[in-house]
Write a protein that holds these residues in place. Structure first.
Motif, PDB file in Angstrom:
ATOM      1  N   ARG A 192      60.829  15.676   2.140  1.00 36.44           N
ATOM      2  CA  ARG A 192      60.182  14.580   1.694  1.00 36.44           C
ATOM      3  C   ARG A 192      59.039  14.570   0.860  1.00 36.44           C
ATOM      4  O   ARG A 192      58.487  14.158  -0.408  1.00 36.44           O
ATOM      5  CB  ARG A 192      59.801  13.530   2.950  1.00 36.44           C
ATOM      6  N   VAL A 193      58.285  15.896   0.991  1.00 38.03           N
ATOM      7  CA  VAL A 193      57.094  16.072   0.627  1.00 38.03           C
ATOM      8  C   VAL A 193      56.987  17.244  -0.308  1.00 38.03           C
ATOM      9  O   VAL A 193      56.164  17.681  -1.080  1.00 38.03           O
ATOM     10  CB  VAL A 193      55.892  16.323   1.642  1.00 38.03           C
ATOM     11  N   GLY A 194      58.315  17.482  -0.851  1.00 44.36           N
ATOM     12  CA  GLY A 194      58.513  18.629  -1.587  1.00 44.36           C
ATOM     13  C   GLY A 194      58.075  19.976  -1.395  1.00 44.36           C
ATOM     14  O   GLY A 194      57.742  20.855  -2.190  1.00 44.36           O
ATOM     15  N   VAL A 195      58.367  20.053  -0.048  1.00 47.47           N
ATOM     16  CA  VAL A 195      57.958  21.801   0.468  1.00 47.47           C
ATOM     17  C   VAL A 195      58.907  22.246   1.067  1.00 47.47           C
ATOM     18  O   VAL A 195      59.539  21.665   1.924  1.00 47.47           O
ATOM     19  CB  VAL A 195      56.711  21.505   1.588  1.00 47.47           C
ATOM     20  N   ASP A 196      59.252  23.814   0.763  1.00 49.91           N
ATOM     21  CA  ASP A 196      60.632  24.278   1.308  1.00 49.91           C
ATOM     22  C   ASP A 196      60.087  24.751   2.757  1.00 49.91           C
ATOM     23  O   ASP A 196      58.728  24.765   3.147  1.00 49.91           O
ATOM     24  CB  ASP A 196      61.227  25.347   0.535  1.00 49.91           C
ATOM     25  N   LEU A 197      60.958  25.518   3.435  1.00 47.94           N
ATOM     26  CA  LEU A 197      60.493  26.156   4.667  1.00 47.94           C
ATOM     27  C   LEU A 197      59.642  27.303   4.777  1.00 47.94           C
ATOM     28  O   LEU A 197      58.563  27.425   5.395  1.00 47.94           O
ATOM     29  CB  LEU A 197      61.555  26.485   5.634  1.00 47.94           C
ATOM     30  N   ASP A 198      59.378  27.727   3.612  1.00 40.40           N
ATOM     31  CA  ASP A 198      58.745  28.870   3.387  1.00 40.40           C
ATOM     32  C   ASP A 198      57.307  28.580   3.480  1.00 40.40           C
ATOM     33  O   ASP A 198      56.198  29.083   3.619  1.00 40.40           O
ATOM     34  CB  ASP A 198      58.771  29.809   2.200  1.00 40.40           C
ATOM     35  N   GLY A 199      56.945  27.058   3.249  1.00 45.27           N
ATOM     36  CA  GLY A 199      55.602  26.432   3.077  1.00 45.27           C
ATOM     37  C   GLY A 199      55.175  26.193   4.381  1.00 45.27           C
ATOM     38  O   GLY A 199      54.159  25.665   4.543  1.00 45.27           O
ATOM     39  N   LEU A 200      56.091  26.268   5.413  1.00 46.65           N
ATOM     40  CA  LEU A 200      55.728  25.892   6.866  1.00 46.65           C
ATOM     41  C   LEU A 200      54.835  27.297   7.370  1.00 46.65           C
ATOM     42  O   LEU A 200      55.684  28.128   7.758  1.00 46.65           O
ATOM     43  CB  LEU A 200      56.891  25.524   7.647  1.00 46.65           C
ATOM     44  N   LEU A 201      53.536  27.095   7.788  1.00 46.47           N
ATOM     45  CA  LEU A 201      52.862  28.244   8.572  1.00 46.47           C
ATOM     46  C   LEU A 201      53.096  28.288  10.002  1.00 46.47           C
ATOM     47  O   LEU A 201      53.213  29.365  10.293  1.00 46.47           O
ATOM     48  CB  LEU A 201      51.537  28.028   7.951  1.00 46.47           C
ATOM     49  N   SER A 202      53.098  27.217  10.732  1.00 46.92           N
ATOM     50  CA  SER A 202      53.320  27.438  12.059  1.00 46.92           C
ATOM     51  C   SER A 202      53.579  25.942  12.649  1.00 46.92           C
ATOM     52  O   SER A 202      53.525  24.915  11.927  1.00 46.92           O
ATOM     53  CB  SER A 202      52.027  28.066  12.879  1.00 46.92           C
ATOM     54  N   VAL A 203      54.189  26.044  14.161  1.00 52.56           N
ATOM     55  CA  VAL A 203      54.484  24.645  14.628  1.00 52.56           C
ATOM     56  C   VAL A 203      53.522  24.723  16.102  1.00 52.56           C
ATOM     57  O   VAL A 203      53.659  25.613  16.649  1.00 52.56           O
ATOM     58  CB  VAL A 203      55.772  24.547  14.781  1.00 52.56           C
ATOM     59  N   GLY A 204      53.047  23.433  16.340  1.00 52.70           N
ATOM     60  CA  GLY A 204      52.460  23.273  17.502  1.00 52.70           C
ATOM     61  C   GLY A 204      53.212  22.404  18.325  1.00 52.70           C
ATOM     62  O   GLY A 204      53.749  21.316  17.782  1.00 52.70           O
ATOM     63  N   VAL A 205      53.581  22.591  19.704  1.00 52.07           N
ATOM     64  CA  VAL A 205      54.389  21.515  20.404  1.00 52.07           C
ATOM     65  C   VAL A 205      53.722  21.183  21.569  1.00 52.07           C
ATOM     66  O   VAL A 205      53.205  21.885  22.309  1.00 52.07           O
ATOM     67  CB  VAL A 205      56.011  22.400  20.885  1.00 52.07           C
ATOM     68  N   ALA A 206      53.503  19.652  21.812  1.00 52.53           N
ATOM     69  CA  ALA A 206      53.011  19.078  23.046  1.00 52.53           C
ATOM     70  C   ALA A 206      54.160  18.763  23.953  1.00 52.53           C
ATOM     71  O   ALA A 206      54.747  17.633  23.466  1.00 52.53           O
ATOM     72  CB  ALA A 206      52.124  18.140  22.608  1.00 52.53           C
ATOM     73  N   MET A 207      54.145  19.257  25.131  1.00 50.15           N
ATOM     74  CA  MET A 207      55.382  19.047  25.994  1.00 50.15           C
ATOM     75  C   MET A 207      54.507  17.933  27.160  1.00 50.15           C
ATOM     76  O   MET A 207      53.499  18.372  27.501  1.00 50.15           O
ATOM     77  CB  MET A 207      55.787  20.379  26.639  1.00 50.15           C
ATOM     78  N   ALA A 208      55.358  16.984  27.775  1.00 54.92           N
ATOM     79  CA  ALA A 208      54.900  16.103  28.652  1.00 54.92           C
ATOM     80  C   ALA A 208      55.360  16.895  30.055  1.00 54.92           C
ATOM     81  O   ALA A 208      55.617  16.365  31.013  1.00 54.92           O
ATOM     82  CB  ALA A 208      55.859  14.878  28.608  1.00 54.92           C
ATOM     83  N   ALA A 209      54.398  17.950  30.213  1.00 59.48           N
ATOM     84  CA  ALA A 209      54.364  18.894  31.519  1.00 59.48           C
ATOM     85  C   ALA A 209      53.550  19.843  31.318  1.00 59.48           C
ATOM     86  O   ALA A 209      53.220  20.380  30.237  1.00 59.48           O
ATOM     87  CB  ALA A 209      56.057  19.425  31.497  1.00 59.48           C
ATOM     88  N   PRO A 210      52.982  20.639  32.245  1.00 57.46           N
ATOM     89  CA  PRO A 210      52.279  21.767  31.940  1.00 57.46           C
ATOM     90  C   PRO A 210      53.234  22.861  31.750  1.00 57.46           C
ATOM     91  O   PRO A 210      54.131  23.067  32.148  1.00 57.46           O
ATOM     92  CB  PRO A 210      51.707  22.026  33.513  1.00 57.46           C
ATOM     93  N   VAL A 211      52.498  23.925  30.776  1.00 55.53           N
ATOM     94  CA  VAL A 211      53.184  25.086  30.214  1.00 55.53           C
ATOM     95  C   VAL A 211      52.483  26.604  30.844  1.00 55.53           C
ATOM     96  O   VAL A 211      51.576  26.503  30.702  1.00 55.53           O
ATOM     97  CB  VAL A 211      53.349  25.019  28.977  1.00 55.53           C
TER      98      VAL A 211
END
Length: 392
Positions: A138-157
């Protein structure tokens, strides 16, 4: 603004590299600072900051823009947009949300979707990956433009394995290595933490706790949990379960909790307990329905939620007595029902915590609302991104 006092290596080149990293870290943390503010945040001279900012701008790591501070012209420094985007994900018991943001703390696009009760981990993670790719398109960026992902889980990790440390509402997720699964799907670094902890990170950096160093973020939701910020840093505990106040025992002979113990706080103020109370009057409703009715002034739903907040406040008071935070910030779905919920928790904390003659703990509503955990996930992704490495 906290000052970075970390030691610098001895050689001239390593000292310069350390100073570059110090400046980049400060800009990443605060989203944008003038060179004078950077000098104050890093402890470096303004001349050193000016020289390094020019180098970083030439390398495409930062961008500079003329602005005004106290009537004077100043140069504002932000992370360069072309460095790429990060993704934040919040996975809860009944919904998930995904957002893309740049490294200057701007949210570019976001979307949330409902989830069925007891949703399967594999199906939900597939949807997360597909939604991230869709938002990038949607914003015109391919997957190579994704640097990292943060995930918040409804539980302690658990920090070492990335697995859920305490069994709870995400029952089918207990043995799922979320980071590994999403990394395989997206071919990008993925980092996972609890949603209460990341909500605390967001409120501390961007919201109601940004002017203090020690906060307790209380998340009143389908379950009750807390994120602990001490000395400006998230405290996870040895097993990643710090802040799991929903599993503090409040009634030794009470019902069996999802964790396996009896009489945990969640058995009295969690989703199942609250819905059981309102069912005779309202029939089959969801927690979201109860919150919405309270927002609209329904006295019964308001009473149920404020009673829950008051009960949770007794446990929070114990944590306040032990940790002595400067501020308690209240978030989660129940806090969206209206100011009465936060006020009930505040009264309970002040009534049951150790009385302080000079500085009773401040209890306030979160400023980021239901987006706190998602914004915290974005902050986690930003923190774990090597901006200079990307630019090179």
């Amino acid at each position: 603004m906290p000052r970075d006092t970390s030691p610098s290596p001895g050689s001239q080149s390593s000292l310069r590299e350390a100073n570059r990293s110090r400046i980049v870290a400060a800009v990443k943390r605060f989203g944008g600072l003038t060179q004078v503010e950077l000098a104050a945040a890093t402890g470096l001279s303004t001349a050193t900051v000016s020289t390094i900012v020019k180098e970083l701008a030439s390398a495409g790591v930062v961008e500079t823009q003329t602005t005004s501070r106290s009537g004077r012209r100043a140069l504002r420094v932000t992370i360069a947009r072309q460095a790429g985007l990060v993704a934040g994900v919040h996975i809860g018991p009944r919904a998930m949300a995904v957002a893309l943001g740049d490294l200057a703390h701007e949210v570019v696009v976001e979307q949330s979707l409902p989830l069925p009760a007891d949703h399967r981990a594999d199906t939900t993670l597939d949807r997360v990956a597909l939604l991230i790719v869709d938002l990038l398109e949607r914003v015109g960026v391919d997957l190579d433009g994704l640097l990292s992902v943060g995930v918040a889980m409804a539980a302690p990790v658990e920090p070492g394995t990335g697995l859920i440390a305490v069994r709870g509402p995400l029952r089918s997720w207990a043995d799922v290595p979320v980071a590994q699964v999403l990394t395989k799907r997206l071919a990008r670094p993925v980092h996972v933490d609890s949603d209460a902890g990341l909500g605390a990170v967001a409120e501390h950096g961007l919201g109601a706790g940004r002017d203090v160093q020690d906060i307790l973020y209380v998340r009143l939701s389908y379950g009750t949990s807390a994120g602990v910020i001490l000395g400006g840093r998230l405290h996870r505990g040895g097993s990643g379960a710090a802040g799991e106040i929903g599993h503090v025992q409040v009634s030794p002979a009470g019902p069996v909790c999802l964790c396996g113990n009896r009489g945990c706080l969640d058995t009295e103020v969690g989703e199942s307990a609250l819905l059981e109370i309102v069912r005779p009057a309202l029939g089959e409703v969801t927690l979201r329905d109860v919150v919405r009715r309270a927002q609209q002034g329904d006295p019964g739903c308001t009473r149920v939620l404020t009673d829950a907040a008051r009960r949770a406040g007794q446990v929070v008071a114990g944590v306040v007595t032990v940790l002595d935070p400067q501020r308690v910030v209240v978030g989660g779905e129940l806090a969206q029902a209206g100011p009465g919920v936060v006020e009930a928790l505040r009264e309970s904390v002040h009534r049951h915590a150790l009385p302080h003659r000079f500085a009773p703990v401040d209890v306030v509503a979160g400023e980021l609302g239901p987006r706190a955990e998602l914004l915290g996930a974005l902050e986690l992704a930003r923190k774990e991104t090597d901006v200079e490495g990307v630019a090179r």
